[in-house]
Design a protein around this motif. Structure first.
Motif, mmCIF file in Angstrom:
data_model
loop_
_atom_site.group_PDB
_atom_site.id
_atom_site.type_symbol
_atom_site.label_atom_id
_atom_site.label_comp_id
_atom_site.label_asym_id
_atom_site.label_seq_id
_atom_site.Cartn_x
_atom_site.Cartn_y
_atom_site.Cartn_z
ATOM 1 N N PRO A 1 -8.107 47.710 -19.700
ATOM 2 C CA PRO A 1 -7.155 46.768 -20.313
ATOM 3 C C PRO A 1 -7.336 46.694 -21.829
ATOM 4 O O PRO A 1 -8.421 46.896 -22.349
ATOM 5 N N TRP A 2 -6.249 46.410 -22.502
ATOM 6 C CA TRP A 2 -6.231 46.208 -23.961
ATOM 7 C C TRP A 2 -6.916 47.340 -24.728
ATOM 8 O O TRP A 2 -7.803 47.116 -25.557
ATOM 9 N N ALA B 1 -1.109 38.752 -33.887
ATOM 10 C CA ALA B 1 -1.627 40.099 -33.630
ATOM 11 C C ALA B 1 -3.134 40.165 -33.825
ATOM 12 O O ALA B 1 -3.820 40.946 -33.159
ATOM 13 N N TRP B 2 -3.651 39.333 -34.730
ATOM 14 C CA TRP B 2 -5.091 39.311 -34.991
ATOM 15 C C TRP B 2 -5.851 38.420 -34.015
ATOM 16 O O TRP B 2 -7.003 38.702 -33.675
ATOM 17 N N THR B 3 -5.240 37.333 -33.581
ATOM 18 C CA THR B 3 -5.999 36.302 -32.876
ATOM 19 C C THR B 3 -5.835 36.310 -31.364
ATOM 20 O O THR B 3 -6.688 35.774 -30.657
ATOM 21 N N ALA B 4 -4.759 36.886 -30.846
ATOM 22 C CA ALA B 4 -4.508 36.864 -29.402
ATOM 23 C C ALA B 4 -4.775 38.226 -28.788
ATOM 24 O O ALA B 4 -4.685 39.265 -29.453
ATOM 25 N N LEU B 5 -5.103 38.228 -27.495
ATOM 26 C CA LEU B 5 -5.186 39.505 -26.793
ATOM 27 C C LEU B 5 -3.804 40.161 -26.804
ATOM 28 O O LEU B 5 -2.780 39.474 -26.670
ATOM 29 N N PRO B 6 -3.756 41.472 -26.984
ATOM 30 C CA PRO B 6 -2.452 42.145 -27.005
ATOM 31 C C PRO B 6 -1.658 41.853 -25.734
ATOM 32 O O PRO B 6 -2.176 41.998 -24.624
ATOM 33 N N ASP B 7 -0.410 41.422 -25.910
ATOM 34 C CA ASP B 7 0.382 41.052 -24.739
ATOM 35 C C ASP B 7 1.309 42.190 -24.328
ATOM 36 O O ASP B 7 1.456 43.205 -25.008
ATOM 37 N N LEU C 1 -4.948 58.075 -16.654
ATOM 38 C CA LEU C 1 -5.403 57.833 -18.026
ATOM 39 C C LEU C 1 -5.512 56.335 -18.318
ATOM 40 O O LEU C 1 -6.475 55.884 -18.952
ATOM 41 N N ARG C 2 -4.547 55.560 -17.846
ATOM 42 C CA ARG C 2 -4.613 54.115 -18.073
ATOM 43 C C ARG C 2 -5.806 53.493 -17.354
ATOM 44 O O ARG C 2 -6.430 52.554 -17.861
ATOM 45 N N GLU C 3 -6.133 54.010 -16.173
ATOM 46 C CA GLU C 3 -7.311 53.502 -15.466
ATOM 47 C C GLU C 3 -8.581 53.773 -16.264
ATOM 48 O O GLU C 3 -9.482 52.931 -16.331
ATOM 49 N N MET C 4 -8.655 54.940 -16.907
ATOM 50 C CA MET C 4 -9.826 55.261 -17.718
ATOM 51 C C MET C 4 -9.877 54.438 -19.003
ATOM 52 O O MET C 4 -10.948 54.065 -19.476
ATOM 53 N N LEU C 5 -8.710 54.131 -19.568
ATOM 54 C CA LEU C 5 -8.667 53.365 -20.816
ATOM 55 C C LEU C 5 -9.015 51.898 -20.593
ATOM 56 O O LEU C 5 -9.588 51.257 -21.479
ATOM 57 N N ILE D 1 -0.541 54.653 -24.368
ATOM 58 C CA ILE D 1 -0.999 54.276 -25.708
ATOM 59 C C ILE D 1 -2.513 54.200 -25.691
ATOM 60 O O ILE D 1 -3.110 53.598 -24.799
ATOM 61 N N ALA D 2 -3.154 54.800 -26.691
ATOM 62 C CA ALA D 2 -4.616 54.899 -26.710
ATOM 63 C C ALA D 2 -5.151 54.646 -28.117
ATOM 64 O O ALA D 2 -4.405 54.743 -29.101
ATOM 65 N N PRO D 3 -6.450 54.342 -28.226
ATOM 66 C CA PRO D 3 -7.063 54.136 -29.550
ATOM 67 C C PRO D 3 -7.386 55.457 -30.238
ATOM 68 O O PRO D 3 -8.539 55.802 -30.476
#
Length: 312
Positions: free
Chosen positions: A213-214, A45-51, A207-211, A76-78
């Protein structure tokens, strides 16, 4: 531009009243003071790009926890604040939005930043509206008929996890409806920066387009899924928060004029003087620019009750 006054702001409190961050009890935010126990986070979870698998696990957990309709999607958003900043871009003109007052001002500031006017009184011709449900700081609720009457309807349920029975998530498959959920409040992990929009597929796509990737970190995906799947913790937490809210009411002794199980809104003769009295004991509260008598208190953590009683 609407001034974005918030809870928190301990740096300013320390500058005025002294002490260190470690010496202060912050009751200004309405965040659960007994947070979900994070536990061990996988190295991946720390080292890889979120899958995709981690994202799908969190989406499934969110759908189950909030009983999301089949025709709606989970974005899902930050943090919910990131979504609040993006949502005004869904309006393609410079029309106004209806946001009843009083409420917290992040929505109004976001719409104004994108060139939209904000009206605080009902107007049937407006294409968009925002309701905070339960409202912050009053705790007021909105019925389903009220919140789905316009082209774009934002229902901010950041504090609704303490009263899931009043949630409007079942409306999330209606055209133009966006239900916002915050992870930081009920689970007490505001620093994780995790939030959700539950909405129809057409809005979810934009919304996903605005957010991009990752948008959410691997640890946030893992912790969020684990917490949403832990129904025993959420049930026990609701019961504890209700007991603690009643305890706070008895301790403060001032008239209760609103709130939820995560924060209480009291009427006092002089809100600024009340805040200063607590601040001298290094306890921070929330007051409002539009009221001289309202003060909002979150719940103390297990070690904070004696200090709050002494300060009162």
């Amino acid at each position: 531009m609407t001034k974005r006054d918030h809870g928190g702001g301990l740096d300013a409190a320390i500058a005025e009243f002294g002490g260190t961050r470690a010496s202060w009890i912050d009751l200004s935010t309405g965040i659960n003071p007994t947070p979900y126990t994070v536990g061990v986070i996988s190295a991946e979870a720390w080292t890889a790009l979120p899958d995709a698998a981690a994202t799908m696990r969190l989406e499934r957990a969110a759908r189950a926890f909030w009983a999301v309709p089949d025709g709606a999607e989970v974005v899902i958003a930050p943090g919910a604040s990131a979504l609040i900043a993006m949502i005004p871009r869904l309006l393609e003109d410079d029309s106004c939005v209806y946001i009843p007052s009083p409420t917290y001002n992040e929505h109004a500031a976001a719409f104004e930043a994108e060139g939209h006017g904000v009206l605080t009184r009902p107007d049937g011709d407006l294409p968009a509206q925002v309701f905070v449900h339960p409202n912050n700081p009053t705790g007021a609720l909105k019925d389903a008929d009220t919140v789905t009457s316009r082209r774009l309807n934002i229902i901010d349920e950041s504090f609704c996890d303490v009263v899931p029975e009043v949630s409007h998530t079942e409306l999330a498959d209606h055209q133009g409806v966006i239900i916002l959920k915050s992870f930081g409040k009920f689970w007490g992990l505001a620093g994780l920066r995790l939030g959700f929009a539950i909405c129809p597929p057409s809005i979810a796509l934009r919304l996903r387009e605005m957010l991009g990737p990752w948008p959410v970190s691997g640890p946030a995906l893992e912790i969020g899924a684990r917490a949403l799947e832990d129904r025993e913790w959420s049930d026990a937490t609701r019961a504890r928060l209700a007991v603690d809210a009643a305890r706070l009411d008895a301790l403060v002794g001032a008239p209760l004029v609103g709130g939820t199980a995560l924060f209480r809104l009291y009427e006092v003769p002089d809100a600024r003087a009340f805040q200063a009295r607590l601040a001298r004991a290094n306890i921070w509260s929330r007051i409002f620019p539009y009221s001289k008598t309202w003060v909002r208190l979150g719940l103390p953590g297990p070690d904070g009750w004696d200090r709050l009683e002494a300060a009162l």
